[in-house]
Design an enzyme around this catalytic site. Structure first.
Site, PDB file in Angstrom:
ATOM      1  CG  HIS A  63      67.882 -54.072  -0.498  1.00 22.55           C
ATOM      2  ND1 HIS A  63      67.911 -55.344  -0.489  1.00 22.55           N
ATOM      3  CD2 HIS A  63      67.747 -53.846   0.950  1.00 22.55           C
ATOM      4  CE1 HIS A  63      67.458 -56.066   0.487  1.00 22.55           C
ATOM      5  NE2 HIS A  63      67.360 -55.042   1.397  1.00 22.55           N
ATOM      6  CG  HIS A  65      68.124 -52.931   4.437  1.00 24.57           C
ATOM      7  ND1 HIS A  65      66.903 -52.978   4.255  1.00 24.57           N
ATOM      8  CD2 HIS A  65      68.329 -51.666   4.856  1.00 24.57           C
ATOM      9  CE1 HIS A  65      66.391 -51.875   4.441  1.00 24.57           C
ATOM     10  NE2 HIS A  65      66.884 -50.868   4.943  1.00 24.57           N
ATOM     11  CG  ASP A  67      69.413 -58.303   5.743  1.00 30.66           C
ATOM     12  OD1 ASP A  67      69.334 -57.568   5.546  1.00 30.66           O
ATOM     13  OD2 ASP A  67      68.262 -59.011   5.796  1.00 30.66           O
ATOM     14  CG  HIS A  68      69.843 -58.310   1.386  1.00 31.36           C
ATOM     15  ND1 HIS A  68      69.039 -59.083   0.711  1.00 31.36           N
ATOM     16  CD2 HIS A  68      68.989 -57.834   2.426  1.00 31.36           C
ATOM     17  CE1 HIS A  68      67.998 -59.517   1.159  1.00 31.36           C
ATOM     18  NE2 HIS A  68      67.674 -58.541   2.559  1.00 31.36           N
ATOM     19  CG  HIS A 141      63.005 -53.147   0.859  1.00 28.20           C
ATOM     20  ND1 HIS A 141      61.936 -54.054   1.690  1.00 28.20           N
ATOM     21  CD2 HIS A 141      64.078 -53.225   1.540  1.00 28.20           C
ATOM     22  CE1 HIS A 141      62.870 -54.381   2.943  1.00 28.20           C
ATOM     23  NE2 HIS A 141      63.902 -53.937   2.868  1.00 28.20           N
ATOM     24  CG  ASP A 204      64.707 -57.482   1.822  1.00 33.91           C
ATOM     25  OD1 ASP A 204      64.912 -59.148   1.544  1.00 33.91           O
ATOM     26  OD2 ASP A 204      65.431 -57.222   2.849  1.00 33.91           O
ATOM     27  CG  HIS A 262      65.357 -62.567   3.380  1.00 31.36           C
ATOM     28  ND1 HIS A 262      64.295 -61.834   3.992  1.00 31.36           N
ATOM     29  CD2 HIS A 262      66.410 -61.941   3.234  1.00 31.36           C
ATOM     30  CE1 HIS A 262      64.870 -60.598   4.389  1.00 31.36           C
ATOM     31  NE2 HIS A 262      66.018 -60.693   3.969  1.00 31.36           N
TER      32      HIS A 262
END
Lengths: 303, 303
Positions: A63, A65, A67-68, A141, A204, A262
């Site tokens: 996805h 976000h 941090d990914h 999510h 997530d 994570h």
């Protein structure tokens, strides 16, 4: 022997720590290298982990976000800088195509590498991908997020003593595997079923049926475990799992081994999260940056 | 005493190495924190260097090659995540506004922080910025690139012995500084000129007059020195400086100290680059990640 291992490039969630870079993982699977969720700094973590841009054949983003995926621009630019000759396939939620485009063309660079985009739409996507099938399922999510599953087709394991008993030797060994029989001797007579290896990557998400389906019977489940029991309410509010819930998914799905990752920066020591998970699913380990986790050997063939 | 120091977050050019993260620097200047060229991984390097998101008041991007700005999305998102209460001003080449927008909105996040955009256009830009003037000049690189210069206004240094000789004491000391005189006693009679401190940041460029103008009389010049003498032809072809050329800029400009950085990964040891620079400008040092370089004390006041 083929190499199947999971290389941990980073294990932090929202914010990195001194010990943990943002997310990032490479699954080596025979000749393929699947880069999952390259967070910021993945390019340099690759260097520390002995992963070259040439090793990457496929990029799987769960996805959009940061941090990914904020390491994606650096990785994509590096494919060109290092003149990676093979095409690289990128999987990501189709609903995030505009994010992908920005990350792909984040700054000026000369693109020499070939990137094949394979956006994901729908609840469940199957992609035959050479030596395995890549599946993706929609998770739960706040932004659309997909988990991934890598499935090797079931095969058969040849037993040398049965070959000998049936007098099959030399080039006939290869032939019976390819053609299914040699005269009156069938492949079934000289072999036993060999379950294909399976791997799942669940990032997530809240607890959901799709997470369990992804993890069904896998040899290795890599699962987010952002929070500890004490923060379960927060976990649900922001669409994440506790370590215990990750373990419950592994148990319900019949996974063989669980790798937690994570982690929220609020836990300088993830020991308690590991303990909480092991109460539910004993064969659990907690990931550290630069770990190399072998995919567990195949289940014993049923006789 | 006010803190003026230059914190080195990363020193690599195109590709990071085990020892060198991509570019990134914070100039602490009294209450301000100027973040220069945040390359990928700057967010985590800040943690290692003891720099908080709250310390950043201004972001200065020289140009939109990835090694100078792929850390921007992480930093901008972090300003919001950490609820930085003050506005942060971003300077960057106006011609790269589309790159800036993509980096600013690279992935989904909730923007709570206030970002004030101040794009640069023209050869030479002056911005009064509180305790200093920020200047930018267009350099010579394949994509439009600006160098920066921070200039403290000249002032006057009060001499206690002269105050005593003129009988100025107590609250009158502050008054004479603010108002320029107390009765018959002038500020000039009790003080000497105090030259303002000056700092310059010269990144990706060929040798050009603008680089020298930026570096004119500075106390600290931070300058790219991507290549060694042996690779001078390559340096010119790709629009970069050798270490020796960086030193020539420092010498011609009358700089007081030179900090070399932005080294090519081809030099595991930058000792030879430092030697080459010192032949031209002795007061040169080579930056390492996480160095903290004090801005040299003000030049002695002329009597």
């Amino acid at each position: 022997m083929s190499t199947r291992e999971f290389v941990v490039l980073g294990t932090a969630s929202q914010a990195p720590t001194r010990q943990r870079n943002h997310n990032g993982y490479l699954l080596r699977w025979d000749g393929e290298g699947l880069l999952f969720d390259p967070g910021e700094g993945t390019q340099r973590q690759m260097l520390h982990a002995g992963v070259a841009a040439h090793d990457i054949t496929r990029i799987c983003v769960t996805h959009f976000h940061g941090d990914h995926c904020l390491g994606l621009p650096g990785v994509l630019q590096r494919l060109s800088l290092d003149r990676v000759p093979h095409p690289v396939t990128a999987h990501f939620p189709a609903s995030g195509q505009h994010w992908f485009d920005r990350l792909h063309h984040a700054t000026a660079f000369h693109e020499a590498a070939v990137l094949v985009e394979h956006p994901l739409a729908g609840e469940h996507v199957h992609t035959p991908a050479g030596p395995f099938t890549l599946e993706a399922r929609r998770l739960s999510h706040p932004v659309e997020s997909y988990g991934y599953r890598v499935v090797e087709p079931d095969g058969r394991r040849i037993l040398p003593e049965r070959l000998a008993a049936h007098g099959v030797a030399g080039p006939d060994v290869g032939r019976i595997q390819r053609e299914g029989r040699i005269g009156a001797v069938t492949l079934e007579q000289v072999s036993v079923p060999r379950p294909g290896q399976k791997f799942a990557f669940v990032m997530d998400t809240r607890r959901c049926a799709a997470a369990v389906e992804l993890a069904r019977d896998v040899d290795l489940l890599v699962c987010e475990s952002t929070f500890a029991d004490a923060d379960a309410d927060l976990a649900h509010e922001v669409g994440h799992l506790t370590a215990r819930e990750a373990a419950a998914i592994a148990a319900e799905a019949g996974a063989r081994q669980l790798l937690l990752t994570h982690f929220s920066q609020r836990y300088p020591d993830v020991g308690p999260l590991l303990d909480q998970a092991r109460e539910v699913f004993p064969d659990t380990v907690a990931a550290h940056d630069l770990d190399r986790i072998p995919i567990p050997r195949r289940r014993p063939a049923p006789e």
